[in-house]
Design a protein around this motif. Structure first.
Motif, short mmCIF file in Angstrom:
data_model
loop_
_atom_site.label_atom_id
_atom_site.label_comp_id
_atom_site.label_asym_id
_atom_site.label_seq_id
_atom_site.Cartn_x
_atom_site.Cartn_y
_atom_site.Cartn_z
N SER A 1 0.83 -1.19 0.00
CA SER A 1 0.00 0.00 0.00
C SER A 1 0.87 1.24 0.00
N THR B 1 -1.57 1.75 5.24
CA THR B 1 -2.66 1.56 6.19
C THR B 1 -3.80 0.74 5.61
N THR B 2 -3.85 0.57 4.29
CA THR B 2 -4.93 -0.17 3.67
C THR B 2 -4.72 -1.66 3.87
N ASP C 1 -14.35 -3.25 6.89
CA ASP C 1 -13.05 -3.79 6.48
C ASP C 1 -12.01 -3.78 7.59
N SER D 1 -8.20 -6.14 8.95
CA SER D 1 -6.98 -5.33 8.82
C SER D 1 -5.71 -6.08 9.21
N ARG E 1 -6.65 -6.17 -2.05
CA ARG E 1 -6.70 -4.72 -2.05
C ARG E 1 -6.79 -4.17 -3.48
#
Length: 764
Positions: free
Chosen positions: A455, A459-460, A480, A484, A517
């Motif tokens: 990412s 943080t995604t 979501d 994580s 993602r």
């Protein structure tokens, strides 16, 4: 005086005859007046037969289950029957030849769905001559509103065929219905069907049998939550309640019961509503239910006995009683085996799967993992896989043609397969064997392995929810963020299907449960006939992902296991208009079976049948099947079809080869959709039906019209006869009475009686 007496003796017979005729004419006038005042029309049929006029009256009775609305004291269907009775009573005394056809909408719908287009098969009465015999409609008068969800289009289509094929001078179509907004607010199909009937020789009258817009609550669904249904493990039951009324309701009580069918229940009892042992559960309360909204209430049931049991949920009584109660069955088995095959010599992936499905201690999931090496697949057949409720294949390098064929047949019969595709699999072999010869064991052909790009912001999450995250419904509320902590470095990709594959109707619908993602699929789910396939595009040995160490993996695997089991699970309800089917193994059961339809008021009338042997596609054993099809029963004219259409708990009774009996409940339920009792406006209906000309009448106005209506021709005839009799009476009165002669002898006027003048002339 002697002269007058001689004249009287000569003329007295003639005088008495004139007086007798005068008396008879006055008696006739009195008789006609009495007949007219009493509304007598007994001679109407005779006059009509002399005139030769024939009228065909076709009555369509809407008996869909909303006609059970009792908000006006009596049900809407009872008012429809009363309207039919008044019509028949009037026609029996009306002038002309009258033929009557009566058709219920439920029978018409079942007849058409059964493949017959004969109006005679669907009609309760077909072009029957109306007489004074009240038994003509006695069978129809004993009926009640059905349990079917249907509109009037099938009845109108079949009525068109009867109207066109029956010769008559006049034709009248009567539609007795409740005219609910769901059917008549936009009646395009109804209008099209009625345009096929309308014409110069057909008049249409609509009889409104409902009263007002009643509030109504409905139980629209009761079903066990998708899970592993095992005896001794609590099962969640979901009950969905809908407020069909115009205003909000509060503090709605919901009662629930469990009907236990342990092995001790071996004899059906027709004198009771059910043969099972009843257990009442604590009442549930819905604090608030807005108008037009639905709410789902969940509660747990715990049943220790194996077998098929039944659950019932009910609401308090309201305007429409039939949708206040709903049932489902709950088939509970003992713990069942699942097959786990892992190509990893250390079986790390098998360990993660087995530890979730069978955690040990006092926690009981219901699955017993059987961990085997890849060599187990070499001699695997359909019978090998049939012994397991689900199959987990973890990073198997290659699936040969024979194993692929056995897996395909296993899934189509209701089995479940989950793939974990790691770095050891041979992509070309998978695509060739699992997707050839009509097999659909993969969602799409496998592409290349692809790393997950880091990412930009760091943080995604690597994994996010897909378009169909039902398997992770308990986690979806957290968004979501619940995913994580899942790390994913690489996974397989799926090739995008071409245009031809997209348009293929046999191609399964693939759901994306989780995706990476970058949008590529990570976990997919698709159905193959009765079975289900779940594909995880990564191994679980720790090389590509740390998911097995995350708590979300436990939730996913438990939900996925329940999903895989659901394909082979027996149905938990049967719609009342569907056939009742049962297949038994002849080496375990006798072919003689008994079916006890559901009822609200026992005794139940059992239906005894003999199952017909058939050859099973799956195994070489001989099995037998018994089928009760309400559509075929209607076409055949069987009278007990109404018993088959009743909602509630019905029961199968079987005799085992060792002489023991077994009882299996069946939940028969209605199709939801008629709970909204909102009425359509008559003016709007008439406008939407243009250019068809219809006349609207309420059931009360219709009954009053029929009670006061007589024969117009007979009334005119009696009126004309009365005029003639009055004229004749006046003439006879003048002829037989005394009067003053206008001229005398010699031209002078003198008073003289008619009798005296006549007597003098007669004596002269």
């Amino acid at each position: 005086m002697d002269f007058l007496l001689a004249s009287y003796r000569k003329q007295k017979k003639w005088i008495r005859l004139r007086q007798l005729l005068l008396l008879l004419s006055r008696l006739a006038v009195a008789a006609v007046l009495i007949a007219m005042l009493c509304g007598w029309n007994g001679g109407g049929q005779m006059l009509g037969m002399l005139g030769g006029t024939t009228t065909h009256h076709v009555v369509i009775l809407d008996d869909s289950y909303s006609m059970g609305d009792a908000s006006g004291g009596a049900t809407a269907y009872a008012r429809a029957l009363e309207a039919l009775q008044e019509l028949t009573r009037r026609l029996a005394t009306d002038d002309g030849n009258h033929q009557l056809t009566v058709m219920r909408s439920s029978r018409a719908a079942l007849t058409l769905r059964g493949g017959s287009e004969s109006g005679d098969s669907a009609a309760d009465l077909s072009a029957q001559t109306v007489t004074s015999d009240s038994r003509l409609i006695s069978r129809v008068m004993s009926t009640s509103a059905s349990s079917l969800l249907t509109d009037l289009v099938p009845a109108l289509d079949l009525a068109t065929e009867l109207i066109q094929s029956t010769p008559a001078d006049r034709k009248v179509l009567y539609i007795a219905s409740d005219f609910r907004d769901r059917d008549w607010a936009a009646p395009q199909r109804l209008a099209e069907a009625m345009r096929g009937i309308s014409g110069d020789d057909v008049s249409i009258r609509m009889i409104d049998c409902a009263v007002g817009n009643a509030a109504n609550l409905s139980v629209v669904d009761v079903s066990p939550a998708q899970d592993v249904w095992v005896a001794g493990v609590p099962v969640v039951i979901n009950a969905k309640v809908r407020n069909n009324g115009p205003s909000d309701v509060n503090n709605v009580s919901l009662d629930s019961r469990v009907y236990h069918y342990p092995n001790e229940v071996t004899q059906p009892d027709p004198t009771l509503v059910t043969s099972g042992r009843v257990e009442s559960l604590p009442a549930l309360v819905i604090e608030s239910l807005p108008a037009g909204e639905e709410v789902t209430v969940a509660f747990q049931v715990f049943i220790a006995e194996q077998g098929v049991h039944a659950i019932e949920v009910s609401l308090p009584e309201d305007a429409l009683a039939i949708d206040n109660k709903r049932t489902c069955t709950l088939p509970l088995s003992d713990s069942e085996k699942v097959l786990v095959i892992d190509a990893d010599p250390e079986a790390r992936g098998a360990y993660h799967v087995a530890s979730v499905l069978d955690p040990g201690s006092q926690v009981r999931i219901g699955a017993i993992p059987d961990v085997q090496p890849p060599a187990f697949l070499r001699s695997a057949t359909l019978e090998t896989f049939a012994a397991y409720r689900a199959v987990y294949l973890i990073n198997i390098p290659e699936i040969n043609e024979n194993v692929a064929d056995a897996l395909d047949r296993y899934v189509r019969r209701g089995g479940g397969v989950m793939w974990f595709l790691g770095d050891d699999i041979q992509r070309d072999a998978y695509n060739r064997n699992l997707l050839s010869a009509g097999r659909q064991l993969l969602p799409m052909p496998l592409g290349e392995t692809k790393p997950v790009a880091p990412s930009d912001e760091g943080t995604t999450a690597d994994v996010v929810f897909g378009d169909s995250p039902e398997l992770l419904a308990p986690l979806k509320t957290a968004g979501d963020a619940a995913l994580s902590l899942i790390g994913l470095s690489r996974s397989w990709t799926l090739e995008t299907p071409g245009l031809e594959a997209t348009d293929d109707p046999n191609r399964p619908r693939v759901k994306t449960v989780l995706k990476r993602r970058d949008g590529n699929a990570f976990v997919t789910q698709h159905d193959v006939e009765r079975g289900r396939v779940i594909t995880v595009l990564s191994g679980i040995d720790g090389q590509w992902t740390n998911w097995p160490g995350d708590p979300t993996f436990v939730v996913f695997l438990l939900q996925a296991n329940a999903d895989l089991w659901s394909g082979a699970a027996p149905p938990t309800r049967r719609f009342i208009d569907e056939p009742v089917e049962r297949t038994i193994a002849l080496d375990q059961y006798a072919p003689q079976v008994m079916y006890l339809p559901a009822t609200e008021q026992p005794p139940r009338v059992p239906i005894e049948m003999v199952a017909e042997p058939i050859q099973s596609d799956a195994t070489a054993e001989t099995v037998a099947q018994v089928v009760l099809d309400p559509m075929e029963m209607v076409i055949a004219g069987e009278s007990n079809v109404s018993d088959l259409l009743q909602p509630g708990i019905s029961e199968w009774a079987f005799t085992q080869t060792d002489g023991r009996r077994s009882i299996i409940p069946v939940a028969s339920v209605i199709r939801s959709g008629e709970g909204n009792l909102k009425r359509a406006d008559a003016a709007v209906i008439q406008q939407n039906l243009l250019p068809v000309d219809v006349r609207f009448l309420s059931s009360e106005a219709w009954n009053a019209e029929n009670q006061t209506a007589g024969s117009s021709k007979l009334t005119l005839f009696l009126l004309g006869l009365l005029g003639l009799l009055l004229a004749a009476e006046q003439a006879l009165a003048y002829w037989a009475s005394y009067h003053t002669s206008s001229t005398g002898i010699g031209g002078g006027k003198r008073p003289a009686s008619h009798l005296g003048a006549f007597s003098l002339r007669g004596a002269r």
